[in-house]
Design a protein around this motif. Structure first.
Motif, PDB file in Angstrom:
ATOM      1  N   LEU A  95      48.484  31.788  44.644  1.00  0.00           N
ATOM      2  CA  LEU A  95      47.947  31.393  43.343  1.00  0.00           C
ATOM      3  C   LEU A  95      49.029  30.741  42.478  1.00  0.00           C
ATOM      4  O   LEU A  95      48.742  29.841  41.684  1.00  0.00           O
ATOM      5  CB  LEU A  95      47.367  32.613  42.632  1.00  0.00           C
ATOM      6  N   GLY A 442      43.054  31.771  44.435  1.00  0.00           N
ATOM      7  CA  GLY A 442      44.394  31.662  45.015  1.00  0.00           C
ATOM      8  C   GLY A 442      44.416  31.720  46.523  1.00  0.00           C
ATOM      9  O   GLY A 442      45.458  31.563  47.127  1.00  0.00           O
ATOM     10  N   VAL A 539      45.680  30.616  35.246  1.00  0.00           N
ATOM     11  CA  VAL A 539      44.587  30.760  36.205  1.00  0.00           C
ATOM     12  C   VAL A 539      43.437  29.823  35.846  1.00  0.00           C
ATOM     13  O   VAL A 539      42.799  29.229  36.725  1.00  0.00           O
ATOM     14  CB  VAL A 539      44.106  32.221  36.292  1.00  0.00           C
ATOM     15  N   PHE A 542      44.445  26.512  37.095  1.00  0.00           N
ATOM     16  CA  PHE A 542      44.334  26.502  38.552  1.00  0.00           C
ATOM     17  C   PHE A 542      42.891  26.243  38.978  1.00  0.00           C
ATOM     18  O   PHE A 542      42.608  25.370  39.816  1.00  0.00           O
ATOM     19  CB  PHE A 542      44.838  27.834  39.104  1.00  0.00           C
TER      20      PHE A 542
END
Length: 571
Positions: A95, A442, A539, A542
């Motif tokens: 991740l 991730g 996150v 991501f």
């Protein structure tokens, strides 16, 4: 005319700017002549961290690098970047690979350095550092931390691959908790990363085969004094690379990537290699896709007899001749004219390599196993591809048709796998959804699902397993990974139901869900995307920007080298 050093854009200034750039540096006891432009500034990019045990010896290793830099007339300056400890970091180190690469890229570009030593060890530290440095494109040399010494437990050699065997024995009552604790210490008995050809050693082999590291970088044990000698020599060589302006873009040619794929096949390297090499290629601007991994692997058998594909350990491989000896065995397939960081071609580096143990290093004529590399599968279950490592699989399962046992996510798997009521047998196909790049998020190393206890009790050691996640490079089994597109975004894997028949045909590179197109369309029309409850921070970034497995799980906005230019001063 002698080229002006990049670091002089900072330290060569007059007036206020020069004062500011130099003065605070001098509080470390650095004399003025170091800033006058004769000595290349060498950044030592260090992933040392006590939370990354594979890299915990990097303080000492960095000192050896510095000695080499000083000896060669350079000016070493060490700096930290985010470190990713595979066994500690949650939810998965993968991740944060892209985050670490951004840290590396911006740290190098923003600071006064002419060349860089990239200190890598644990799995994701190597690709993240190489990805970040490739985006800046300064002279860069990779120094790996080395594998740990092989463990010893109850009279046998052990390493990380044994964790999976120990876990099965613990589940079936053959190994007590006390034995497990004893094995923990016995396995991890020295500094360094995993002892088998897991992802860490695969990455070290990758950079050596790409030409980014000195010969023997991949296999010298971390505890061996020759690892420090390697560090010293790396420090000396990076100074010369700056003088030669030997940048990463001059080394990372298309041919170098082809070499890395072939070498990975020869060593039975980790499937994670695909994700990382693809990401590096896209950073430097080399066109590489999944078909290349299958094509260039196909003609290379298993040469290195190292776990998990073979029997021995990376430490043993070093004593047998190391990566140069392995590469020499497949040299007729390699692009030997590729330049490497020591200024020599790959062919020159392996010309005098010798094998000292044919139990460890086979030949093309008498390989350790005829089937190696990474097979890329296509089919209605994986339109953009999936991967499997045949050398770590059971031959009888490489062509197999079985009934799907579906787990919707990792928690569903944990809740059901050992339930006696689970209708599963050795012919079933275990399917895990929602462990891909976005789904987990991730893309964790859970693809090599542990087998049901009731099958372990019957002596079953392997089953076909399929997921959109990854597997540890130390893992093994008939495991299909990286199914793309992933289930969380509506890939066909999301449509699989309990009882569906799935056909795996590795020889023909096929993976099929045996339902009609009409049924597939019907299921697809009722699909609802996975709810992803991340609304802030990294996150969130991501999930918004990450590519799928076949594109390397990198961020779309980081592809392509942006160079080392610094746009403006802050003063």
């Amino acid at each position: 005319m002698k080229k002006k050093l990049r670091s002089q854009e900072w330290y060569g200034r007059t007036g206020k700017d020069g004062f500011i750039y130099r003065s605070w540096m001098k509080n470390q006891g650095l004399p003025h002549h170091l800033f006058e432009g004769e000595k290349p500034v060498i950044g030592i990019c260090n992933t040392y961290s006590e939370l990354t045990p594979c890299n915990a010896h990097f303080r000492d290793l960095a000192e050896a690098v510095k000695r080499g830099v000083w000896e060669a007339g350079g000016f070493p300056l060490e700096f930290p970047v985010m470190s990713l400890g595979e066994c500690s970091i949650k939810p998965t180190a993968m991740l944060f690979r892209n985050l670490a690469s951004m840290d590396v890229e911006e740290s190098i570009r923003a600071n006064p350095m002419d060349g860089v030593i990239l200190m890598c060890g644990c799995d994701k530290t190597t690709p993240s550092l190489v990805m970040g440095a490739a985006s800046v494109d300064l002279p860069s040399l990779v120094l790996s931390g080395g594998p740990m010494l092989v463990g010893r437990f109850k009279g046998k050699k052990i390493g990380t691959s044994d964790v999976w065997r120990f876990a099965e024995d613990f589940k079936t009552g053959k190994l007590s908790q006390e034995d497990f604790i004893e094995a923990e210490a016995a396995m991890s008995r020295s500094v360094g990363h995993c002892a088998p050809m897991g992802t860490a050693s695969t990455m070290a082999a990758m950079v050596e085969s790409l030409g980014l590291a000195l010969p023997d970088n991949a296999t010298i044990p971390a505890a061996d004094s020759r690892r420090k000698v390697m560090a010293h020599l790396a420090g000396m060589r990076i100074v010369e690379m700056v003088k030669e302006d030997l940048k990463m873009s001059k080394i990372l040619s298309r041919q170098a990537f082809e070499n890395a794929i072939m070498v990975n096949a020869a060593i039975g390297g980790s499937t994670n290699f695909i994700l990382h090499l693809t990401a590096i290629a896209k950073r430097i601007g080399v066109d590489l896709d999944l078909t290349d991994f299958d094509h260039f692997s196909a003609k290379i058998p298993l040469i290195a007899n190292v776990q998990p594909s073979g029997e021995h350990w990376v430490e043993d491989l070093f004593y047998a001749g190391g990566m140069p000896a392995v590469m020499k065995e497949i040299q007729k397939h390699l692009n030997r004219d590729c330049i490497t960081v020591n200024g020599k071609t790959l062919g020159e580096n392996i010309a005098n390599a010798e094998c000292y143990d044919r139990n460890l290093i086979g030949t093309l004529e008498k390989p350790i196993k005829p089937e190696s590399g990474i097979a890329v599968l296509k089919g209605n279950l994986c339109p953009n591809g999936a991967v499997i490592k045949p050398s770590a699989a059971s031959p009888h399962l490489l062509t197999h048709t079985g009934k799907a046992i579906v787990f919707e996510d990792i928690d569903d798997y944990k809740a059901k796998i050992d339930n006696e009521a689970l209708e599963v047998d050795e012919n079933s196909v275990l399917v895990m959804k929602n462990v891909g790049p976005k789904g987990y998020p991730g893309m964790p190393e859970v693809g090599n699902m542990g087998l049901p206890k009731k099958l372990l009790d019957k002596g079953i050691k392997d089953m076909v397993r399929i997921s959109d996640g990854r597997m540890s490079g130390t893992g093994y089994g008939t495991v299909v990974l990286h199914v793309s597109p992933e289930s969380a975004i509506g890939g066909p894997l999301a449509l699989v139901k309990n009882g569906d028949m799935i056909k795996l045909d590795v020889p023909n590179r096929s993976l099929e869900l045996l339902i009609s197109e009409e049924e597939m369309e019907k299921r697809n029309s009722s699909f609802k995307p996975l709810s992803l409850p991340y609304e802030r921070g990294y996150v969130n970034l991501f999930l918004d920007k990450v590519n799928q497995a076949h594109d390397g799980v990198d961020f779309d906005f980081l592809q392509g080298s942006s160079g080392s230019e610094v746009k403006r001063d802050s003063h």
